[in-house]
Scaffold this motif. Structure first.
Motif, PDB file in Angstrom:
ATOM      1  N   SER A 148      27.414 -19.956 -13.741  1.00  0.00           N
ATOM      2  CA  SER A 148      27.930 -21.369 -13.298  1.00  0.00           C
ATOM      3  C   SER A 148      28.076 -20.864 -11.359  1.00  0.00           C
ATOM      4  O   SER A 148      28.778 -20.553 -10.811  1.00  0.00           O
ATOM      5  CB  SER A 148      29.784 -20.728 -13.560  1.00  0.00           C
ATOM      6  OG  SER A 148      29.854 -19.249 -13.510  1.00  0.00           O
ATOM      7  N   ASP A 165      37.645 -30.069 -12.821  1.00  0.00           N
ATOM      8  CA  ASP A 165      36.775 -30.753 -13.781  1.00  0.00           C
ATOM      9  C   ASP A 165      36.326 -28.997 -13.678  1.00  0.00           C
ATOM     10  O   ASP A 165      35.538 -28.851 -14.420  1.00  0.00           O
ATOM     11  CB  ASP A 165      35.758 -31.623 -13.340  1.00  0.00           C
ATOM     12  CG  ASP A 165      36.513 -32.793 -13.073  1.00  0.00           C
ATOM     13  OD1 ASP A 165      36.555 -33.529 -13.645  1.00  0.00           O
ATOM     14  OD2 ASP A 165      36.082 -33.383 -11.808  1.00  0.00           O
ATOM     15  N   CYS A 166      35.618 -28.415 -12.523  1.00  0.00           N
ATOM     16  CA  CYS A 166      34.951 -26.739 -13.040  1.00  0.00           C
ATOM     17  C   CYS A 166      36.247 -26.168 -13.910  1.00  0.00           C
ATOM     18  O   CYS A 166      35.578 -25.016 -14.359  1.00  0.00           O
ATOM     19  CB  CYS A 166      35.348 -26.130 -11.482  1.00  0.00           C
ATOM     20  SG  CYS A 166      33.680 -26.972  -9.704  1.00  0.00           S
ATOM     21  N   SER A 221      34.931 -21.831 -11.682  1.00  0.00           N
ATOM     22  CA  SER A 221      34.340 -22.396 -12.718  1.00  0.00           C
ATOM     23  C   SER A 221      34.155 -20.952 -13.231  1.00  0.00           C
ATOM     24  O   SER A 221      34.462 -20.846 -14.090  1.00  0.00           O
ATOM     25  CB  SER A 221      32.887 -22.627 -12.815  1.00  0.00           C
ATOM     26  OG  SER A 221      32.771 -24.352 -12.399  1.00  0.00           O
ATOM     27  N   TYR A 260      27.640 -31.095 -13.657  1.00  0.00           N
ATOM     28  CA  TYR A 260      27.254 -32.050 -14.917  1.00  0.00           C
ATOM     29  C   TYR A 260      28.166 -32.656 -14.882  1.00  0.00           C
ATOM     30  O   TYR A 260      27.669 -33.440 -14.524  1.00  0.00           O
ATOM     31  CB  TYR A 260      27.333 -30.440 -15.650  1.00  0.00           C
ATOM     32  CG  TYR A 260      26.274 -29.084 -15.303  1.00  0.00           C
ATOM     33  CD1 TYR A 260      25.120 -29.770 -15.229  1.00  0.00           C
ATOM     34  CD2 TYR A 260      27.423 -28.258 -14.751  1.00  0.00           C
ATOM     35  CE1 TYR A 260      24.659 -28.285 -14.561  1.00  0.00           C
ATOM     36  CE2 TYR A 260      26.209 -27.748 -14.056  1.00  0.00           C
ATOM     37  CZ  TYR A 260      24.752 -27.005 -14.792  1.00  0.00           C
ATOM     38  OH  TYR A 260      24.081 -25.613 -13.743  1.00  0.00           O
ATOM     39  N   ARG A 261      29.596 -32.052 -14.874  1.00  0.00           N
ATOM     40  CA  ARG A 261      30.019 -33.536 -15.631  1.00  0.00           C
ATOM     41  C   ARG A 261      31.611 -34.110 -14.201  1.00  0.00           C
ATOM     42  O   ARG A 261      32.742 -33.818 -15.878  1.00  0.00           O
ATOM     43  CB  ARG A 261      30.583 -33.230 -16.759  1.00  0.00           C
ATOM     44  CG  ARG A 261      29.616 -33.404 -18.196  1.00  0.00           C
ATOM     45  CD  ARG A 261      29.727 -33.379 -19.484  1.00  0.00           C
ATOM     46  NE  ARG A 261      28.053 -33.461 -19.716  1.00  0.00           N
ATOM     47  CZ  ARG A 261      27.517 -34.945 -19.985  1.00  0.00           C
ATOM     48  NH1 ARG A 261      28.045 -36.184 -19.981  1.00  0.00           N
ATOM     49  NH2 ARG A 261      26.608 -34.591 -21.255  1.00  0.00           N
ATOM     50  N   GLU A 317      22.362 -29.892 -20.898  1.00  0.00           N
ATOM     51  CA  GLU A 317      22.734 -30.147 -21.453  1.00  0.00           C
ATOM     52  C   GLU A 317      22.017 -29.498 -23.404  1.00  0.00           C
ATOM     53  O   GLU A 317      21.905 -28.215 -24.513  1.00  0.00           O
ATOM     54  CB  GLU A 317      24.320 -30.800 -22.784  1.00  0.00           C
ATOM     55  CG  GLU A 317      25.341 -29.803 -21.241  1.00  0.00           C
ATOM     56  CD  GLU A 317      25.856 -31.175 -21.146  1.00  0.00           C
ATOM     57  OE1 GLU A 317      26.783 -31.613 -20.140  1.00  0.00           O
ATOM     58  OE2 GLU A 317      26.246 -32.074 -22.250  1.00  0.00           O
ATOM     59  N   GLN A 350      35.088 -24.555 -21.436  1.00  0.00           N
ATOM     60  CA  GLN A 350      34.746 -24.732 -22.024  1.00  0.00           C
ATOM     61  C   GLN A 350      33.607 -24.319 -22.377  1.00  0.00           C
ATOM     62  O   GLN A 350      32.787 -23.496 -23.666  1.00  0.00           O
ATOM     63  CB  GLN A 350      34.707 -25.981 -22.377  1.00  0.00           C
ATOM     64  CG  GLN A 350      33.943 -27.362 -23.323  1.00  0.00           C
ATOM     65  CD  GLN A 350      34.136 -27.502 -24.438  1.00  0.00           C
ATOM     66  OE1 GLN A 350      35.300 -28.021 -24.477  1.00  0.00           O
ATOM     67  NE2 GLN A 350      34.192 -26.447 -25.941  1.00  0.00           N
ATOM     68  N   ALA A 378      27.924 -23.653 -16.193  1.00  0.00           N
ATOM     69  CA  ALA A 378      29.711 -24.320 -16.053  1.00  0.00           C
ATOM     70  C   ALA A 378      29.106 -24.578 -14.562  1.00  0.00           C
ATOM     71  O   ALA A 378      28.183 -23.853 -13.666  1.00  0.00           O
ATOM     72  CB  ALA A 378      30.293 -23.314 -16.162  1.00  0.00           C
ATOM     73  N   SER A 392      35.434 -26.700 -17.212  1.00  0.00           N
ATOM     74  CA  SER A 392      33.852 -26.932 -17.215  1.00  0.00           C
ATOM     75  C   SER A 392      33.891 -25.557 -17.431  1.00  0.00           C
ATOM     76  O   SER A 392      32.867 -24.849 -18.550  1.00  0.00           O
ATOM     77  CB  SER A 392      32.416 -27.179 -16.371  1.00  0.00           C
ATOM     78  OG  SER A 392      31.780 -26.844 -16.302  1.00  0.00           O
TER      79      SER A 392
END
Length: 466
Positions: free
Chosen positions: A279, A448-449, A7, A441-442, A425, A455, A437, A452
């Motif tokens: 992160s 996904d990492c 991440s 989280y999501r 958030e 983003q 990050a 994250s």
């Protein structure tokens, strides 16, 4: 950047790219407490063996990691799973039973292969067959995986199918795992079709669901192991930006920017930056931010983590006395074994071991058996080899064994996770120049990492002075 796992490296790459494209000067520092980058992504060579000490694959239906590989020049190194080795099994007693064609994590899309499988008793199969007649849930409560599967498919389907299949992904306790945070598509199936089985059969007939169950063609790796990804990202950072062996103790707002307290072999020091991306695991982020925002730190601290271990073992083919089929197997917790899952690495991936060697990779620990991670190396190898002797007929000592422990590395998405992330958030958005990050989280997977991290970098770039 605080943390040089995937991440943090993705975030560092993205912020470097954006500054370069906008012709703006960048002073970037990436602080990593350990002596290496990549976090849990770690590949080692042991002679002719390529050992994955962390994850071994990237899923491509979430495109962000594969896209990043192509963007940074690793596209030609992406390799698919071997076509001849597909499929997985589930342990029952001393037998490995193939996952029936059309079974997707917890429910079947084809009834005959499921009905003739030995995974469930007759009573368990009849209970699953009642699933289309179970009313859909009312309301919008966050249900655990265990509650959802018991309600729709029965206790035996939970213990013998859903728990080991999902446990192989999340190393989680199904009684606590939030279905909404991890597998919301099953909730959507229930709400739209009133039945998982009806929804799956309909999707298979429409061609939107694989008839044979899990789509192994959706997984890729890298020719020389996944460790090539963080290595390449680190190479693309500005010279001198990456500092390993450098732990961050605190992150505090000091207008107009942020003050970071770091410590390395030369001692503690403070450095100032316009913006910060944190992160690291949520509990580590909580410690860093405790003085700055106690409420945010409490929310971060509340995200629990599980530990696991990976045991790599190599054997001669004549030491495996049962036929090995598929890519590997998972083990239900009710079997009481140390091994959670095992991958047959040279059946799954090209080039991981020479032809005269069988390379097996076993997973141990997780939320349901954390005590096994603390076993001594020899005891851990012995426990796994006992399981393998009974399940795949391993005989004799391994040619090579390797034990890697990942303590507090897998965030647990418990019931209530998504509202907590929403609150986190909102709290972070109140602080100009701060982003989080990571896999807490999501989404826990490598794609996904990557998403994250990139983003977070995009968000931070928009906040930094021009």
């Amino acid at each position: 950047m605080i943390g040089a796992g995937i991440s943090g490296l993705a975030a560092a790459y993205e912020i470097t790219k954006r500054f370069r494209e906008s012709n703006r000067a960048l002073a970037l520092q990436v602080f990593e407490a350990s002596d290496r980058t990549g976090g849990v992504i770690h590949t080692e060579q042991a002679g002719e063996l390529t050992l994955e000490l962390g994850p071994d694959s990237i899923v491509t239906d979430k495109p962000w990691a594969a896209e990043l590989c192509r963007e940074i020049g690793l596209g030609d190194d992406l390799i698919p799973t071997r076509q001849s080795g597909g499929g997985a099994s589930i342990a029952r007693g001393d037998t490995l039973l193939p996952v029936p064609d059309g079974l997707h994590l917890m429910a079947p899309s084809r009834l005959m292969p499921f009905a003739t499988s030995g995974l469930l008793s007759v009573a368990g199969k009849l209970r699953v067959a009642l699933e289309p007649f179970i009313p859909r849930a009312q309301g919008d409560r966050d249900e655990s995986l265990a509650d959802f599967v018991r309600r729709r498919l029965g206790k035996e389907a939970l213990e013998r199918i859903a728990q080991p299949m999902v446990g192989g992904i999340y190393t989680a306790d199904p009684e606590k795992l939030s279905l909404r945070a991890t597998m919301p598509r099953f909730i959507e199936m229930e709400q739209r079709q009133g039945s998982l089985i009806r929804a799956m059969v309909k999707a298979r007939r429409a061609g939107t669901l694989s008839a044979r169950g899990p789509r192994y063609d959706l997984f890729v790796s890298l020719k020389n192991g996944l460790g090539a990804l963080p290595e390449r990202l680190a190479e693309l950072l500005p010279t001198g930006a990456l500092q390993t062996g450098c732990a961050v103790r605190s992150v505090r707002r000091e207008d107009p920017g942020w003050e970071i307290e770091v410590e390395d072999s030369s001692g503690p020091r403070r450095e100032s930056f316009d913006g910060v991306i944190v992160s690291v695991p949520a509990f580590a982020a909580a410690s860093m931010l405790a003085e700055q925002d106690a409420s945010l730190a409490r929310e971060l601290e509340a995200i629990e983590y599980a530990s696991s271990a990976i045991v790599n073992l190599a054997y001669r083919p004549d030491q495996i006395t049962r036929e090995i089929s598929g890519f590997g197997f998972v083990v239900p917790a009710i079997e009481g074994r140390a091994t959670l899952a095992c991958t047959f690495m040279n059946r799954k991936w090209e080039g991981r071991a020479p032809e005269e060697t069988v390379l097996l990779r076993a997973f141990v620990g997780g939320a349901l058996a954390p005590q096994n991670v603390d076993l001594e190396d020899g005891a851990l190898v012995d426990a796994v080899t006992r399981d393998l002797a009974e399940l795949v007929g391993v005989r004799g000592e391994p040619l090579m064994s390797s034990v890697t422990r990942w303590r507090q590395s897998m965030p647990q998405y418990h019931v209530g996770h998504l509202p907590r992330v929403d609150r986190i958030e909102v709290a972070v958005s109140a602080w100009q120049g701060l982003e989080l990050a990571g896999n807490a989280y999501r989404g826990t997977g490598i794609p996904d990492c990557v998403r994250s991290g990139r983003q977070a970098a995009e968000n931070l770039f928009a906040q930094l002075p021009g």
